[in-house]
Motif scaffolding. Structure first.
Motif, PDB file in Angstrom:
ATOM      1  N   THR A   1     -42.139   3.528 -79.851  1.00 41.20           N
ATOM      2  CA  THR A   1     -42.333   4.940 -80.171  1.00 41.20           C
ATOM      3  C   THR A   1     -40.977   5.612 -80.296  1.00 41.20           C
ATOM      4  OG1 THR A   1     -43.478   6.975 -79.527  1.00 41.20           O
ATOM      5  CG2 THR A   1     -42.456   5.713 -77.754  1.00 41.20           C
ATOM      6  N   ALA A   2     -40.985   6.759 -80.972  1.00 41.57           N
ATOM      7  CA  ALA A   2     -39.764   7.554 -81.092  1.00 41.57           C
ATOM      8  C   ALA A   2     -39.744   8.710 -80.110  1.00 41.57           C
ATOM      9  CB  ALA A   2     -39.623   8.095 -82.517  1.00 41.57           C
ATOM     10  N   ILE A   3     -40.900   9.012 -79.526  1.00 42.52           N
ATOM     11  CA  ILE A   3     -40.993  10.121 -78.563  1.00 42.52           C
ATOM     12  C   ILE A   3     -42.321   9.996 -77.821  1.00 42.52           C
ATOM     13  CG2 ILE A   3     -42.128  11.769 -80.127  1.00 42.52           C
ATOM     14  CD1 ILE A   3     -40.262  13.936 -78.939  1.00 42.52           C
ATOM     15  N   TYR A   4     -42.357  10.480 -76.593  1.00 41.86           N
ATOM     16  CA  TYR A   4     -43.594  10.495 -75.815  1.00 41.86           C
ATOM     17  C   TYR A   4     -44.129  11.920 -75.681  1.00 41.86           C
ATOM     18  CZ  TYR A   4     -43.134   5.642 -74.253  1.00 41.86           C
ATOM     19  OH  TYR A   4     -43.063   4.283 -74.201  1.00 41.86           O
ATOM     20  N   ALA A   5     -45.445  12.045 -75.721  1.00 32.97           N
ATOM     21  CA  ALA A   5     -46.102  13.321 -75.473  1.00 32.97           C
ATOM     22  C   ALA A   5     -46.010  13.666 -73.987  1.00 32.97           C
ATOM     23  CB  ALA A   5     -47.566  13.250 -75.910  1.00 32.97           C
TER      24      ALA A   5
ATOM     25  N   VAL B   1     -36.426   4.797 -70.848  1.00 38.74           N
ATOM     26  CA  VAL B   1     -37.499   4.711 -71.847  1.00 38.74           C
ATOM     27  C   VAL B   1     -38.272   6.024 -71.940  1.00 38.74           C
ATOM     28  CG1 VAL B   1     -39.749   3.641 -72.245  1.00 38.74           C
ATOM     29  CG2 VAL B   1     -37.759   2.212 -71.746  1.00 38.74           C
ATOM     30  N   ALA B   2     -38.585   6.605 -70.804  1.00 34.54           N
ATOM     31  CA  ALA B   2     -39.404   7.826 -70.790  1.00 34.54           C
ATOM     32  C   ALA B   2     -38.744   8.975 -71.527  1.00 34.54           C
ATOM     33  CB  ALA B   2     -39.700   8.227 -69.344  1.00 34.54           C
ATOM     34  N   SER B   3     -37.425   8.966 -71.604  1.00 33.84           N
ATOM     35  CA  SER B   3     -36.698  10.080 -72.222  1.00 33.84           C
ATOM     36  C   SER B   3     -36.461   9.880 -73.718  1.00 33.84           C
ATOM     37  CB  SER B   3     -35.344  10.271 -71.521  1.00 33.84           C
ATOM     38  OG  SER B   3     -34.508   9.135 -71.747  1.00 33.84           O
ATOM     39  N   VAL B   4     -37.041   8.844 -74.320  1.00 31.11           N
ATOM     40  CA  VAL B   4     -36.795   8.566 -75.737  1.00 31.11           C
ATOM     41  C   VAL B   4     -37.123   9.792 -76.592  1.00 31.11           C
ATOM     42  CG1 VAL B   4     -39.115   7.569 -76.090  1.00 31.11           C
ATOM     43  CG2 VAL B   4     -37.232   6.982 -77.640  1.00 31.11           C
ATOM     44  N   ASN B   5     -36.223  10.091 -77.536  1.00 32.81           N
ATOM     45  CA  ASN B   5     -36.434  11.259 -78.394  1.00 32.81           C
ATOM     46  C   ASN B   5     -35.636  11.088 -79.691  1.00 32.81           C
ATOM     47  OD1 ASN B   5     -37.114  13.709 -79.439  1.00 32.81           O
ATOM     48  ND2 ASN B   5     -35.976  14.938 -77.963  1.00 32.81           N
ATOM     49  N   TRP B   6     -36.064  10.103 -80.492  1.00 31.92           N
ATOM     50  CA  TRP B   6     -35.389   9.837 -81.760  1.00 31.92           C
ATOM     51  C   TRP B   6     -36.099  10.469 -82.959  1.00 31.92           C
ATOM     52  CZ3 TRP B   6     -30.882   8.397 -80.446  1.00 31.92           C
ATOM     53  CH2 TRP B   6     -30.619   7.377 -79.534  1.00 31.92           C
ATOM     54  N   LEU B   7     -37.265  11.049 -82.753  1.00 29.92           N
ATOM     55  CA  LEU B   7     -38.134  11.403 -83.879  1.00 29.92           C
ATOM     56  C   LEU B   7     -37.440  12.253 -84.934  1.00 29.92           C
ATOM     57  CD1 LEU B   7     -41.012  11.004 -84.939  1.00 29.92           C
ATOM     58  CD2 LEU B   7     -41.625  13.156 -83.820  1.00 29.92           C
ATOM     59  N   ASP B   8     -36.720  13.281 -84.516  1.00 31.25           N
ATOM     60  CA  ASP B   8     -36.088  14.181 -85.482  1.00 31.25           C
ATOM     61  C   ASP B   8     -34.936  13.525 -86.240  1.00 31.25           C
ATOM     62  OD1 ASP B   8     -37.837  16.173 -84.780  1.00 31.25           O
ATOM     63  OD2 ASP B   8     -36.452  17.176 -83.407  1.00 31.25           O
ATOM     64  N   ASP B   9     -34.410  12.420 -85.716  1.00 30.86           N
ATOM     65  CA  ASP B   9     -33.276  11.747 -86.348  1.00 30.86           C
ATOM     66  C   ASP B   9     -33.681  10.540 -87.182  1.00 30.86           C
ATOM     67  OD1 ASP B   9     -31.314  13.474 -85.318  1.00 30.86           O
ATOM     68  OD2 ASP B   9     -31.252  12.375 -83.427  1.00 30.86           O
ATOM     69  N   LEU B  10     -34.961  10.181 -87.183  1.00 33.95           N
ATOM     70  CA  LEU B  10     -35.387   8.988 -87.910  1.00 33.95           C
ATOM     71  C   LEU B  10     -35.109   9.088 -89.402  1.00 33.95           C
ATOM     72  CD1 LEU B  10     -38.797   8.058 -86.220  1.00 33.95           C
ATOM     73  CD2 LEU B  10     -36.575   6.962 -85.894  1.00 33.95           C
ATOM     74  N   LYS B  11     -35.089  10.300 -89.930  1.00 33.09           N
ATOM     75  CA  LYS B  11     -34.813  10.480 -91.365  1.00 33.09           C
ATOM     76  C   LYS B  11     -33.417  10.021 -91.741  1.00 33.09           C
ATOM     77  CE  LYS B  11     -33.549  15.346 -90.618  1.00 33.09           C
ATOM     78  NZ  LYS B  11     -33.891  15.335 -89.184  1.00 33.09           N
TER      79      LYS B  11
ATOM     80  N   ALA C   1     -50.822   5.355 -83.858  1.00 32.73           N
ATOM     81  CA  ALA C   1     -50.401   6.707 -84.273  1.00 32.73           C
ATOM     82  C   ALA C   1     -48.903   6.899 -84.064  1.00 32.73           C
ATOM     83  CB  ALA C   1     -51.181   7.759 -83.492  1.00 32.73           C
ATOM     84  N   MET C   2     -48.358   6.341 -82.993  1.00 30.86           N
ATOM     85  CA  MET C   2     -46.912   6.423 -82.762  1.00 30.86           C
ATOM     86  C   MET C   2     -46.157   5.657 -83.842  1.00 30.86           C
ATOM     87  SD  MET C   2     -46.792   5.886 -78.634  1.00 30.86           S
ATOM     88  CE  MET C   2     -47.347   7.159 -77.485  1.00 30.86           C
ATOM     89  N   ALA C   3     -46.696   4.491 -84.221  1.00 29.01           N
ATOM     90  CA  ALA C   3     -46.079   3.711 -85.297  1.00 29.01           C
ATOM     91  C   ALA C   3     -46.156   4.466 -86.620  1.00 29.01           C
ATOM     92  CB  ALA C   3     -46.773   2.356 -85.417  1.00 29.01           C
ATOM     93  N   GLU C   4     -47.289   5.109 -86.869  1.00 22.45           N
ATOM     94  CA  GLU C   4     -47.445   5.908 -88.090  1.00 22.45           C
ATOM     95  C   GLU C   4     -46.399   7.017 -88.150  1.00 22.45           C
ATOM     96  OE1 GLU C   4     -49.458   5.870 -90.697  1.00 22.45           O
ATOM     97  OE2 GLU C   4     -51.228   4.663 -90.204  1.00 22.45           O
ATOM     98  N   ALA C   5     -46.125   7.640 -87.011  1.00 23.08           N
ATOM     99  CA  ALA C   5     -45.137   8.723 -86.971  1.00 23.08           C
ATOM    100  C   ALA C   5     -43.750   8.209 -87.339  1.00 23.08           C
ATOM    101  CB  ALA C   5     -45.124   9.371 -85.591  1.00 23.08           C
ATOM    102  N   ILE C   6     -43.399   7.020 -86.848  1.00 25.29           N
ATOM    103  CA  ILE C   6     -42.112   6.421 -87.200  1.00 25.29           C
ATOM    104  C   ILE C   6     -42.074   6.083 -88.685  1.00 25.29           C
ATOM    105  CG2 ILE C   6     -40.647   4.380 -86.860  1.00 25.29           C
ATOM    106  CD1 ILE C   6     -41.618   4.337 -83.937  1.00 25.29           C
ATOM    107  N   HIS C   7     -43.125   5.434 -89.157  1.00 26.31           N
ATOM    108  CA  HIS C   7     -43.231   5.043 -90.569  1.00 26.31           C
ATOM    109  C   HIS C   7     -43.103   6.262 -91.485  1.00 26.31           C
ATOM    110  CE1 HIS C   7     -44.764   3.332 -94.243  1.00 26.31           C
ATOM    111  NE2 HIS C   7     -45.910   3.980 -94.164  1.00 26.31           N
ATOM    112  N   HIS C   8     -43.700   7.353 -91.107  1.00 23.98           N
ATOM    113  CA  HIS C   8     -43.686   8.567 -91.923  1.00 23.98           C
ATOM    114  C   HIS C   8     -42.281   9.131 -92.073  1.00 23.98           C
ATOM    115  CE1 HIS C   8     -44.195  12.954 -92.656  1.00 23.98           C
ATOM    116  NE2 HIS C   8     -45.146  12.527 -93.464  1.00 23.98           N
ATOM    117  N   GLU C   9     -41.457   8.981 -91.042  1.00 30.37           N
ATOM    118  CA  GLU C   9     -40.130   9.596 -91.036  1.00 30.37           C
ATOM    119  C   GLU C   9     -39.049   8.715 -91.668  1.00 30.37           C
ATOM    120  OE1 GLU C   9     -39.340  12.684 -90.147  1.00 30.37           O
ATOM    121  OE2 GLU C   9     -41.450  13.096 -89.729  1.00 30.37           O
ATOM    122  N   ILE C  10     -39.267   7.404 -91.747  1.00 28.68           N
ATOM    123  CA  ILE C  10     -38.245   6.496 -92.296  1.00 28.68           C
ATOM    124  C   ILE C  10     -38.597   6.179 -93.745  1.00 28.68           C
ATOM    125  CG2 ILE C  10     -37.073   4.282 -92.083  1.00 28.68           C
ATOM    126  CD1 ILE C  10     -37.665   4.316 -89.120  1.00 28.68           C
ATOM    127  N   THR C  11     -37.832   6.717 -94.648  1.00 31.93           N
ATOM    128  CA  THR C  11     -38.097   6.559 -96.072  1.00 31.93           C
ATOM    129  C   THR C  11     -38.133   5.090 -96.477  1.00 31.93           C
ATOM    130  OG1 THR C  11     -36.992   8.660 -96.538  1.00 31.93           O
ATOM    131  CG2 THR C  11     -37.282   7.143 -98.385  1.00 31.93           C
TER     132      THR C  11
END
Length: 256
Positions: free
Chosen positions: A114-118, A183-193, A213-223
């Motif tokens: 995952t790139a981030i945890y809820a 691991v718990a502090s992971v927060n790459w989502l905004d930088d995946l682009k 769904a977490m994989a989908e979020a990563i896939h969506h952000e990486i062109t």
């Protein structure tokens, strides 16, 4: 890097690969996959800080330090840029490496990560950390094995399950907690682009910790990334679905 254990387990004419393991395990989780690749490509495996044969060293531990470790390994290996294959915690390191050190990465495999945890997951991490601090690794080994391997696989493959449990129980509690906090502090989502290299994202349909769904979020952000979901796998597809994992990764490597 005296703190970090690494070993080259294959050589060959193909692109160089570095493999990065899941939380609470070590480089040995990759041995079956590496056996399938021997003679085809150089492969470097290593253990994260405080896991396997690597010392914990600097504390507190965070993903930035783990990414720095990975970058140093790639540079010291002198075979880069590499294809970096990371699963779970290793996938978090892989994302950070491609973001912070793009020149070192030729391609990425982001498996069961995952790139981030809820917020709800953050609470679960805090609970796990508190349990290990108070009662040790044995208090969470059932939880971890149930998340890592699906119910059917555990029932049908008791030897693999027992070996996994033994590896988890071998962890030093202090080092395991330090890695949980990272691991718990992971927060790459905004930088995946920022990731521009070819990327394969893998997920297990039965995975409760790194969901599709977490994989989908990563896939969506990486062109241009590719996504594949294994229908009958939980968190460790190299163990549960080794042939499918091997095929997916080999097909991806063949495109690079």
């Amino acid at each position: 890097m005296s703190d970090i254990y690494s070993v080259q387990l294959s050589d060959g004419p193909g692109l160089p690969v570095v493999v990065s393991h899941a939380l609470g395990l070590d480089h040995k989780m990759w041995l079956n996959w590496i056996d399938s690749q021997k003679g085809q490509r150089p492969i470097l495996a290593y253990d994260h800080r405080g896991q396997g044969l690597s010392a914990l060293g600097v504390q507190p531990l965070d993903l930035e330090l783990l990414v720095k470790d990975a970058a140093t390994l790639v540079n010291d290996w002198k075979r880069g840029p590499v294809v970096f294959v990371g699963l779970s915690q290793g996938g978090m390191v892989a994302q950070g490496l491609a973001i912070r050190h793009p020149s070192l990465v030729r391609g990425l495999v982001l498996a069961h990560t995952t790139a981030i945890y809820a917020p709800a997951a953050q609470t679960a991490w805090n609970d796990r950390i508190a349990t290990v601090e108070q009662r040790g690794i044995a208090a969470v080994v059932d939880l971890i094995s149930q998340r890592y391997l699906s119910e059917d696989f555990r029932a049908n493959s008791p030897q693999v399950t027992d070996a996994l449990r033994a590896q988890i129980l071998a962890n030093d509690a202090k080092a395991y907690v330090a890695n949980c906090q990272a691991v718990a502090s992971v927060n790459w989502l905004d930088d995946l682009k920022l990731i521009r290299c070819p990327t394969l994202v893998l997920a297990g349909a039965l995975d409760m910790g790194a969901t599709p769904a977490m994989a989908e979020a990563i896939h969506h952000e990486i062109t241009g990334s590719r996504l594949e979901i294994f229908e009958h796998a939980s968190h460790l597809s190299p163990l549960e679905q080794p042939e499918k994992f091997q095929r997916a990764v080999s097909n991806f490597l063949d495109t690079l």
